[in-house]
Design a protein around this motif. Structure first.
Motif, PDB file in Angstrom:
ATOM      1  N   GLU A 174      13.321   5.927  -3.167  1.00 17.16           N
ATOM      2  CA  GLU A 174      14.087   5.640  -1.955  1.00 17.16           C
ATOM      3  C   GLU A 174      13.490   4.452  -1.197  1.00 17.16           C
ATOM      4  OE1 GLU A 174      14.493   8.789   0.922  1.00 17.16           O
ATOM      5  OE2 GLU A 174      15.438   7.399   2.340  1.00 17.16           O
ATOM      6  N   SER A 175      12.167   4.439  -1.074  1.00 19.62           N
ATOM      7  CA  SER A 175      11.570   3.343  -0.313  1.00 19.62           C
ATOM      8  C   SER A 175      11.707   2.023  -1.079  1.00 19.62           C
ATOM      9  CB  SER A 175      10.117   3.655   0.031  1.00 19.62           C
ATOM     10  OG  SER A 175       9.414   4.151  -1.079  1.00 19.62           O
TER      11      SER A 175
ATOM     12  N   MET B  69      13.122  14.681  -2.785  1.00 17.82           N
ATOM     13  CA  MET B  69      12.617  13.370  -2.369  1.00 17.82           C
ATOM     14  C   MET B  69      12.661  13.262  -0.841  1.00 17.82           C
ATOM     15  SD  MET B  69      13.603   9.747  -4.066  1.00 17.82           S
ATOM     16  CE  MET B  69      15.234   9.523  -3.396  1.00 17.82           C
ATOM     17  N   THR B  70      11.581  12.738  -0.302  1.00 14.50           N
ATOM     18  CA  THR B  70      11.516  12.568   1.157  1.00 14.50           C
ATOM     19  C   THR B  70      12.562  11.574   1.626  1.00 14.50           C
ATOM     20  OG1 THR B  70       9.218  12.262   0.527  1.00 14.50           O
ATOM     21  CG2 THR B  70       9.690  12.464   2.884  1.00 14.50           C
ATOM     22  N   ALA B  71      13.283  11.939   2.689  1.00 10.96           N
ATOM     23  CA  ALA B  71      14.144  10.935   3.311  1.00 10.96           C
ATOM     24  C   ALA B  71      13.245  10.026   4.159  1.00 10.96           C
ATOM     25  CB  ALA B  71      15.179  11.617   4.197  1.00 10.96           C
ATOM     26  N   ARG B  72      13.485   8.749   4.080  1.00 13.93           N
ATOM     27  CA  ARG B  72      12.583   7.816   4.767  1.00 13.93           C
ATOM     28  C   ARG B  72      13.339   6.896   5.721  1.00 13.93           C
ATOM     29  NH1 ARG B  72       7.521   7.792   2.702  1.00 13.93           N
ATOM     30  NH2 ARG B  72       7.272   8.877   0.704  1.00 13.93           N
TER      31      ARG B  72
ATOM     32  N   VAL C  61       1.690   6.016   3.365  1.00 12.68           N
ATOM     33  CA  VAL C  61       3.106   5.674   3.553  1.00 12.68           C
ATOM     34  C   VAL C  61       3.371   4.362   2.810  1.00 12.68           C
ATOM     35  CG1 VAL C  61       4.741   4.885   5.308  1.00 12.68           C
ATOM     36  CG2 VAL C  61       3.227   6.823   5.785  1.00 12.68           C
ATOM     37  N   PRO C  62       4.476   4.229   2.059  1.00 10.31           N
ATOM     38  CA  PRO C  62       4.802   2.944   1.421  1.00 10.31           C
ATOM     39  C   PRO C  62       4.884   1.846   2.480  1.00 10.31           C
ATOM     40  CG  PRO C  62       6.388   4.648   0.774  1.00 10.31           C
ATOM     41  CD  PRO C  62       5.506   5.255   1.812  1.00 10.31           C
TER      42      PRO C  62
ATOM     43  N   TYR D 298       7.849   2.569   5.325  1.00  8.72           N
ATOM     44  CA  TYR D 298       8.943   3.519   5.123  1.00  8.72           C
ATOM     45  C   TYR D 298       8.391   4.914   5.380  1.00  8.72           C
ATOM     46  CZ  TYR D 298      11.309  -0.528   3.294  1.00  8.72           C
ATOM     47  OH  TYR D 298      11.884  -1.777   3.180  1.00  8.72           O
TER      48      TYR D 298
ATOM     49  N   THR E  73       0.839  -1.198   0.000  1.00 10.28           N
ATOM     50  CA  THR E  73       0.000   0.000   0.000  1.00 10.28           C
ATOM     51  C   THR E  73       0.874   1.248   0.000  1.00 10.28           C
ATOM     52  OG1 THR E  73      -0.080  -0.124   2.398  1.00 10.28           O
ATOM     53  CG2 THR E  73      -1.933  -1.102   1.221  1.00 10.28           C
ATOM     54  N   GLY E  74       0.240   2.392  -0.191  1.00 13.86           N
ATOM     55  CA  GLY E  74       0.926   3.670  -0.054  1.00 13.86           C
ATOM     56  C   GLY E  74       1.573   4.155  -1.325  1.00 13.86           C
ATOM     57  N   ALA E  75       2.151   5.348  -1.210  1.00 16.98           N
ATOM     58  CA  ALA E  75       2.780   5.997  -2.361  1.00 16.98           C
ATOM     59  C   ALA E  75       4.272   5.715  -2.312  1.00 16.98           C
ATOM     60  CB  ALA E  75       2.509   7.499  -2.317  1.00 16.98           C
ATOM     61  N   TRP E  76       4.689   4.715  -3.058  1.00 18.17           N
ATOM     62  CA  TRP E  76       6.105   4.328  -3.045  1.00 18.17           C
ATOM     63  C   TRP E  76       6.929   5.327  -3.847  1.00 18.17           C
ATOM     64  CZ3 TRP E  76       8.369   0.043  -0.555  1.00 18.17           C
ATOM     65  CH2 TRP E  76       7.467  -0.719   0.186  1.00 18.17           C
ATOM     66  N   ASP E  77       8.160   5.548  -3.393  1.00 24.40           N
ATOM     67  CA  ASP E  77       9.083   6.367  -4.166  1.00 24.40           C
ATOM     68  C   ASP E  77      10.379   5.573  -4.312  1.00 24.40           C
ATOM     69  OD1 ASP E  77      10.278   6.494  -1.683  1.00 24.40           O
ATOM     70  OD2 ASP E  77       9.629   8.540  -1.282  1.00 24.40           O
TER      71      ASP E  77
END
Ligand code: FES
Ligand code: FE2
Ligand code: FE2
Lengths: 447, 117
Positions: free
Chosen positions: A137-138, B1-4, B76-77, B88, A131-135
């Motif tokens: 970095e994640s 980009m957000t740091a996670r 949130v991912p 994350y 789920t969620g908005a992956w980017d």
């Protein structure tokens, strides 16, 4: 061919399933292994017709008899759309060839396929939630952590071999599962080499250049796998050990067809393939050591050694040149699917390991005496052979004659004479055969 | 980009994560668990204490209602397998403020779940 509507198994398409499963390539055989032909893959059409397709398998039932039947069916559906030619040439196999690729049977396969896939794979939608908005970095953090976790985990399968009372049988039970794609040229994983999808296609191709041995037959991974089989006395024909594929191992192999034959699964496929390629190197290095410990110097470990080496590169290439560029280019929806493929692979790997360890560590014993159930079913010499998965702990009591209990692809079966019984634990795969007229009673083994 | 920062927790024993001053909470929709930022886009109210009404989450402060599908889409991912959630979350301004899984007594829920202990 059945034309009457069948009240079968996989709804909507039950009749098509039945048409496919009763076609000549899928008829029963009487032996525990299948002859040296790519075109014989026995299916029990009656048991398949009894599947409750409207109740998809849950994660708990991925190792069940229903899963066994459905995955055999599905593997045949997929592989009847894949090219196999007989090693000894077509002369003696022309008819089998035509039957295997018969357009009417293929049509039945294509119509039946979606419902069978739903039946066996929809559990993954519940077992894995992304789920969620992956980017980017994640995604990168997640794939790195997944690889790290996998390469540092101890393999329960290799440990079971180390601790086994019968390490040869245990190892060969594992090798037979690996043959699912080891001998079919990683066909399930190579479905996306065609198409047009940019630089990532070329990156994927680089990985497969190694898999296919740079065009040198002797260097192909499937050739190396065949040599491994030969060196330990196993038959290197695809699906020779058909009856001993565990349902969870067929699940993993069919999964790759599932996410590649339908191109919507592409991103999931990349996630799954990346995790595997990135974790193969240490696993194959460990396996190579086990094989030498079990068989001594005679075993040909080049298949393992090649992967221990080249998959260090494939892992890096798959992450850096394939998965991350795809994530960057195709964005959040693709990222979610990439992560899903990684997670699917973890779930499927865990299920397959547990199933295989349970099969390897089962050492059935025949016990004389005990209760004698009043009636049983006949087992006749030369009758159709099949294996199934025990739905509960079962006791097989031989009332007359004598039977063989087959529980592994290689090694002697267990002889169970009249007046004796053997317990088959829930979830274990077995088949029964007799060389004289026999009668076997199957009862619950509770108590 | 957000740091996670990566955080793992057992759900539903834990149903939210704190990172510095921020809270991220779990919300179950159609059997799928999403991890959502609690800070209301209006004036920062605690969405995790809001009420779910007809596909929207109503903030307890000034009553704005936000479409759940959109909140989930921007969530949130996160990955859930079984009772394990890996998420994350955006890192706090102070890097030493690591994410802490917590259990909220009151939590916005689309479907009633047994939070148990
Ligand atoms: S802070 Fe949420 S509605 Fe105002
Ligand atoms: Fe390979
Ligand atoms: Fe590889």
């Amino acid at each position: 061919m059945t034309s009457a509507p069948v009240r079968s198994g996989i709804p909507e398409t039950g009749e098509w399933t039945s048409r496919f499963a009763t076609a000549p390539p899928y008829r029963p055989v009487s032996t525990p292994t299948v002859g040296r032909t790519p075109y014989r893959r026995p299916l029990d059409a009656e048991r398949i017709a009894a599947l409750r397709g409207d109740e998809p398998l849950t994660e708990e039932r991925t190792g069940s008899d229903e899963a066994l039947l459905a995955h055999r069916l599905l593997m045949n559906i997929y592989e009847s759309d894949t090219l196999f030619l007989p090693e000894e040439g077509m002369a003696a196999r022309q008819q089998d060839f035509e039957a295997f690729y018969d357009p009417a049977t293929r049509l039945a396969a294509d119509i039946a396929k979606p419902a069978v896939e739903r039946y066996v794979f929809s559990f993954l939608d519940r077992s894995v939630q992304v789920t969620g908005a992956w980017d980017l970095e994640s995604v990168e953090a997640h794939v790195t952590a997944a690889i790290d976790e996998a390469v540092h985990a101890e393999s329960p399968v290799l440990r079971a071999i180390d601790e086994s009372a019968d390490p040869v049988r245990a190892t060969e039970t594992m090798v037979a599962q690996m043959a699912l794609d080891g001998l079919t040229e990683a066909t399930a994983m190579s479905q996306n080499l065609g198409g047009a999808y940019g630089p990532e296609q070329s990156e994927l191709f680089k990985i497969f250049v190694d898999e296919f041995g740079y065009g040198v037959f002797d260097a192909k991974h499937s050739t190396l796998f065949a040599e491994l089989c030969r060196s330990i006395g196993m038959t290197p024909t695809a699906h020779h050990y058909w009856f001993f594929y565990l349902p969870t191992w067929m699940t993993s192999n069919n999964y790759f067809y599932y996410v590649t034959r339908n191109r919507l699964g592409f991103f999931r496929y990349v996630g799954a393939m990346t995790l595997l390629e990135a974790t193969f190197a240490p696993w194959f290095a460990a396996m190579s050591r086990r094989l030498k410990a079990v068989y001594g110097d005679g075993v040909d470990t080049r298949y393992c050694d090649e992967h221990a080496h080249i998959d260090q590169h494939h892992g890096r290439m798959a992450v850096r040149d394939l998965l991350l560029p795809i994530a960057r280019k195709h964005g959040p929806a693709a990222m979610r699917e990439l992560v899903r493929g990684i997670e699917d692979t973890k779930v499927l790997g865990r299920l397959a390991d547990a199933d295989l360890v349970a099969q390897m560590t089962w050492h059935p014993v025949a016990v004389a005496g005990g209760d004698r159930p009043p009636t049983g079913a006949p087992v006749r010499p030369g009758q159709d052979f099949d294996t199934r998965v025990a739905a509960a702990d079962e006791r097989l009591t031989v009332l007359s004659g004598q039977v063989e209990l087959h529980h592994s692809p290689t090694g002697d079966p267990l002889t169970v004479p009249a007046g004796s019984s053997v317990v088959v634990p829930r979830g274990r795969l077995f088949g029964v055969r007799a060389d004289r007229d026999s009668v076997v009673a199957t009862t619950s083994s509770a108590g | 980009m957000t740091a996670r920062v990566r955080v793992e927790f057992a759900w539903p024993a834990h149903n939210a994560v704190r990172v510095g001053d921020e809270t991220y909470f779990c919300l179950e929709r159609d059997g799928v668990v999403h991890v959502l930022a609690s800070r209301c886009p209006h004036r920062g109210g605690p969405l995790h204490l809001g009420r779910v009404e007809g596909g929207r989450l109503r903030c307890p402060w000034h009553g704005n209602a936000f479409r759940l599908d959109r909140l989930c889409e921007r969530g949130v991912p996160a990955v859930r397998t079984g009772d394990r959630i890996t998420a994350y979350v955006p890192a706090a301004p102070e890097p030493e403020d690591l994410p802490i899984p917590v259990r909220q007594m009151v939590l916005a829920q689309e479907e009633p779940v047994d939070v148990g202990v």
